[in-house]
Design an enzyme around this catalytic site. Sequence first.
Site, PDB file in Angstrom:
ATOM      1  N   SER A 154       0.852  -1.181   0.000  1.00  0.00           N
ATOM      2  CA  SER A 154       0.000   0.000   0.000  1.00  0.00           C
ATOM      3  C   SER A 154       0.885   1.228   0.000  1.00  0.00           C
ATOM      4  CB  SER A 154      -0.894   0.014   1.246  1.00  0.00           C
ATOM      5  OG  SER A 154      -1.586   1.259   1.355  1.00  0.00           O
ATOM      6  N   TYR A 163       1.607   1.896   9.270  1.00  0.00           N
ATOM      7  CA  TYR A 163       1.218   0.942   8.235  1.00  0.00           C
ATOM      8  C   TYR A 163       1.950   1.238   6.933  1.00  0.00           C
ATOM      9  CZ  TYR A 163      -1.833  -1.316   4.757  1.00  0.00           C
ATOM     10  OH  TYR A 163      -2.322  -2.044   3.716  1.00  0.00           O
TER      11      TYR A 163
END
Length: 251
Positions: A154, A163
């Site tokens: 991502s 993340y």
Amino acid sequence: MTRPLALVTGVGRTVGIGAAVARRLADSGWDLVLTHWTPYDLRMEWGVERGATEAILHDLAGRGATAEAVEADLADPGAPALVFDAAERRFGRPVTALVLCHCESVDSGLLDTTVESFDRHFAVNARASWLLVREYGRRFIGAHGTGRVVALTSDHTVGNLPYGASKGALDRITLAAAHEFAHLGVTANVVNPGPVDTGWMTEGLREEIVRRTPLGRLGTPRDAAHLVGFLCSPEGQWVNGQLLKADGGLV
């Protein structure tokens, strides 16, 4: 002929990308070992999907695959070797394809990310991925040109710092394998599927993404699974060391 064996991590929900990848590979003739970690889902807004593992295994069996599920806390440095041990014990043969769909993903930004959260994101998304790829490389004995490593990534970072940062590390780890595993004939690629709604999006976010995407719709788990399936196929052998976007033109 013996079906090749794929290890797919992060297959805990029927609507997830991992489950879609498993279905796509089963349709293509693969047997599967799947990992999941229930305590992660318990911490998230969507909660645990009761009976998901059984439903996924039943679905895969209906597609002709033999599949096994292993619950594994990938934050534990010993877990990757244990997962490969379980796969080889169950199937009596090594893993041919490793597909990394697992993740730790808890929203926080530059100012409110805790050290504990940052460390856990890197333990799961980066360190565990490295250890899984390393274990794969140590054990791979397949024919030259048949091995596959695919990681789901991502580019989200704003408001999702640990993340995104740990996924960036995952990218580098995976792309290194494209060169360091050259003697094995293993390809290694990274797939960025863009925002895929698996139950975490708000209605406002869905509308914004649809508006910004040239194809005028959200990405689906099947979209990502189709690309992973191609990369794992004989036809995908010449694609190696790439970070591929499959987001409908959003970025």
